[in-house]
Design a protein around this motif. Sequence first.
Motif, short mmCIF file in Angstrom:
data_model
loop_
_atom_site.label_atom_id
_atom_site.label_comp_id
_atom_site.label_asym_id
_atom_site.label_seq_id
_atom_site.Cartn_x
_atom_site.Cartn_y
_atom_site.Cartn_z
N MET A 1 0.84 -1.21 0.00
CA MET A 1 0.00 0.00 0.00
C MET A 1 0.87 1.25 0.00
O MET A 1 0.60 2.22 -0.65
CB MET A 1 -0.83 0.05 1.29
CG MET A 1 -2.24 -0.43 1.36
SD MET A 1 -3.38 -0.56 0.04
CE MET A 1 -2.73 -1.75 -1.06
N PHE A 4 2.01 3.86 -3.01
CA PHE A 4 1.29 4.93 -3.70
C PHE A 4 0.67 5.95 -2.77
O PHE A 4 -0.04 6.83 -3.20
CB PHE A 4 0.26 4.38 -4.69
CG PHE A 4 -0.64 3.32 -4.14
CD1 PHE A 4 -0.68 2.08 -4.75
CD2 PHE A 4 -1.46 3.56 -3.05
CE1 PHE A 4 -1.50 1.10 -4.27
CE2 PHE A 4 -2.29 2.57 -2.58
CZ PHE A 4 -2.31 1.33 -3.19
N VAL A 5 0.92 5.84 -1.49
CA VAL A 5 0.31 6.78 -0.57
C VAL A 5 0.81 8.22 -0.72
O VAL A 5 0.00 9.13 -0.73
CB VAL A 5 0.46 6.29 0.89
CG1 VAL A 5 -0.01 7.34 1.86
CG2 VAL A 5 -0.33 5.02 1.08
N THR A 7 1.48 10.24 -2.96
CA THR A 7 0.95 11.13 -3.99
C THR A 7 -0.47 11.60 -3.67
O THR A 7 -0.99 12.45 -4.34
CB THR A 7 0.90 10.40 -5.34
OG1 THR A 7 0.16 9.20 -5.16
CG2 THR A 7 2.29 10.06 -5.84
N VAL A 8 -1.09 11.02 -2.67
CA VAL A 8 -2.49 11.33 -2.41
C VAL A 8 -2.63 12.14 -1.14
O VAL A 8 -2.17 11.74 -0.08
CB VAL A 8 -3.29 10.02 -2.28
CG1 VAL A 8 -4.75 10.31 -2.07
CG2 VAL A 8 -3.10 9.16 -3.51
N SER A 9 -3.29 13.29 -1.24
CA SER A 9 -3.54 14.06 -0.03
C SER A 9 -4.94 13.77 0.46
O SER A 9 -5.84 13.45 -0.32
CB SER A 9 -3.37 15.55 -0.32
OG SER A 9 -4.52 16.05 -0.95
N ASP A 10 -5.11 13.87 1.77
CA ASP A 10 -6.39 13.50 2.35
C ASP A 10 -6.68 14.40 3.53
O ASP A 10 -5.75 14.85 4.21
CB ASP A 10 -6.29 12.03 2.81
CG ASP A 10 -7.65 11.46 3.16
OD1 ASP A 10 -8.37 11.08 2.23
OD2 ASP A 10 -7.98 11.42 4.36
N ARG A 30 -13.44 19.53 -0.98
CA ARG A 30 -13.26 18.41 -1.91
C ARG A 30 -14.56 18.01 -2.60
O ARG A 30 -15.65 18.23 -2.08
CB ARG A 30 -12.68 17.20 -1.16
CG ARG A 30 -11.24 17.44 -0.76
CD ARG A 30 -10.73 16.36 0.13
NE ARG A 30 -9.39 16.69 0.61
CZ ARG A 30 -8.28 16.25 0.02
NH1 ARG A 30 -8.34 15.46 -1.02
NH2 ARG A 30 -7.09 16.60 0.48
N HIS A 32 -17.36 15.52 -3.88
CA HIS A 32 -17.92 14.29 -3.34
C HIS A 32 -17.79 13.13 -4.30
O HIS A 32 -18.05 11.99 -3.94
CB HIS A 32 -19.40 14.50 -2.99
CG HIS A 32 -19.59 15.10 -1.64
ND1 HIS A 32 -19.60 14.35 -0.51
CD2 HIS A 32 -19.72 16.39 -1.26
CE1 HIS A 32 -19.77 15.15 0.54
NE2 HIS A 32 -19.84 16.39 0.11
N ILE A 33 -17.44 13.41 -5.54
CA ILE A 33 -17.34 12.33 -6.51
C ILE A 33 -15.92 11.79 -6.59
O ILE A 33 -15.70 10.60 -6.45
CB ILE A 33 -17.86 12.78 -7.90
CG1 ILE A 33 -19.32 13.18 -7.76
CG2 ILE A 33 -17.67 11.67 -8.92
CD1 ILE A 33 -19.94 13.74 -9.01
N CYS A 34 -14.93 12.66 -6.75
CA CYS A 34 -13.56 12.16 -6.91
C CYS A 34 -12.75 12.26 -5.63
O CYS A 34 -11.65 11.72 -5.56
CB CYS A 34 -12.85 12.89 -8.04
SG CYS A 34 -12.54 14.63 -7.66
N LYS A 35 -13.28 12.95 -4.61
CA LYS A 35 -12.61 13.13 -3.31
C LYS A 35 -11.33 13.95 -3.40
O LYS A 35 -10.54 13.98 -2.46
CB LYS A 35 -12.29 11.78 -2.64
CG LYS A 35 -13.45 10.82 -2.57
CD LYS A 35 -14.48 11.22 -1.55
CE LYS A 35 -15.66 10.25 -1.56
NZ LYS A 35 -16.84 10.80 -0.94
N GLU A 36 -11.12 14.60 -4.52
CA GLU A 36 -9.99 15.51 -4.65
C GLU A 36 -10.48 16.92 -4.41
O GLU A 36 -11.68 17.17 -4.38
CB GLU A 36 -9.41 15.42 -6.08
CG GLU A 36 -8.71 14.12 -6.38
CD GLU A 36 -7.50 13.90 -5.49
OE1 GLU A 36 -6.57 14.72 -5.54
OE2 GLU A 36 -7.52 12.94 -4.72
N CYS A 54 -16.47 15.89 -13.06
CA CYS A 54 -17.11 14.79 -12.33
C CYS A 54 -18.63 14.82 -12.48
O CYS A 54 -19.24 13.79 -12.79
CB CYS A 54 -16.75 14.87 -10.85
SG CYS A 54 -15.03 14.58 -10.52
N SER A 279 -6.66 4.05 -21.82
CA SER A 279 -7.10 3.27 -20.67
C SER A 279 -8.32 2.42 -21.04
O SER A 279 -8.50 1.32 -20.55
CB SER A 279 -7.43 4.17 -19.48
OG SER A 279 -8.72 4.71 -19.58
#
Lengths: 362, 151
Positions: A1, A4-5, A7-10, A30, A32-36, A54, A279
Amino acid sequence: MSSFVPTVSDPSDFAHCSEPRLVEFDSLLRCHICKEYQTAPVLTTCGHSYCSVCIRKYLIHTAKCPICSKEIREANLQRNVLLEQVVICFKTLRDDLLEKLTVESKVDDRQRRGSCEVIEIDDNVEVDDELEIVSETKKRRNVGQGGLESLFKRKKTPPKVGPLGTCPICAKQFPIRVLESEHIDLCLNTPLLEQDKDSIVPKESEHSYQKLTKLDFSSLSNTTLKQKLAKLELPTNGNRNQLESRYNEYLILWNANCDSIVPKDPKVLRRQLAQWESSLKFRKDDHDRQLDKKGWSDLIKQARNSKMKTREEQDDAQVESIDIMSTNEEDDSNLITSAQPQNCSIQASTQESTDHERVFAD
Amino acid sequence: MSSLPKRIIKETERLVSDPVPGITAVPSEENLRYFNVTIEGPDQSPYEGGIFKLELYLPDDYPMVAPKVRFLTKIYHPNIDKLGRICLDVLKNNWSPALQIRTILLSIQALLAAPNPNDPLANDVAEAWLQHETQAIETAREWTKKYAVLE
């Protein structure tokens, strides 16, 4: 896990700083769809805000607001300029804020441990000797936790050589005294457009991007469609389906980009489109391979086996008349069960699918 | 799997680092869209004491479409059929991308605590539930002991 942590902010990044209530503030910004953090945010008629991309993509699936389920339409989405500015501003400040609040919480902890009963003014603690609240009671300190207050609430008469502070409006560094007494007022009263070009919040620029319109593909010949794509500098290869979905995806990317106060160059959008398309291809290849190799051949084998088994059992049944019905039923359910994991989760490992069979064979 | 959306990464991270009490969700190593899930039977329900295995899969279009969830452990419940499929509004028409894996699993846990025989998926179970509730609850308890309690 862990690979890749980083790169992601939370929002939870703020949970362990001296102002954990920022978790809530962070998550409010943020989507609500992509959480970014919201990119080119748009407002719905029911007052909720999402990234333009989104919500436009979601409305193709369902014409409802994801938060309140009210019916909404793409045509009524409105850009949310202030929110975009707030997001950009916060994103710029985030790392610094996080760092400062984490450092200060350590200092704060140390001090609290050292003086449980009475809070004394401790000149050795660099950060806290600036604070107005130092002279106040322990209760007050515990509530405020020193975090945000220590950032924004400075003494009115700071020491001679004041430390530097960052102006929250123009992001420039000034001695705290100057910042408090004159600079912020000045900065606030300067109209947005006259501000320095290195202002933290981008100006609402006048861009010339016009929104694209949806096409009625049924009345469009292949040639015209290709012309339209070519005009947008998009590839014109592929079958009719690919051409149409390429246009539709680009339409969303383009129109969402028009909602931003800092729109990206069309080149960037075309790169995003190419990524999306590759993709898709990747997914399709993946599915085909899975179904060919594992899915179909296994399914066919299983179907044949269970048909044979049923036949044998039917023959047996002529000899001893046991409950045929229940055996058949079980066979059917076995068949369905073995098909199910392929539908539901194509890439479940073989071990897992045998697990399923075991569970349901009971 | 070259492009796993950030949202999925984030949800996974949180499920692992800050799990919901009574629920575990671990992504498969081969496919990060496939989760092995366990849900503890809620207290004071016929499923108390049981640990139920489920599988959860995030389709390519997630979060625009709902995750696919299915019980792997046999369970006697009016809204769960013998293939483990679950009748739950948020997994179908009431899905919204504002929901997430965590909220879906919580809803399933709540469904175990409050079976709804008036909106059945397993007709025989629902009928039993409506006509002889005590007996049905007893069967659910037996099944839990038989299939969902690990020695």
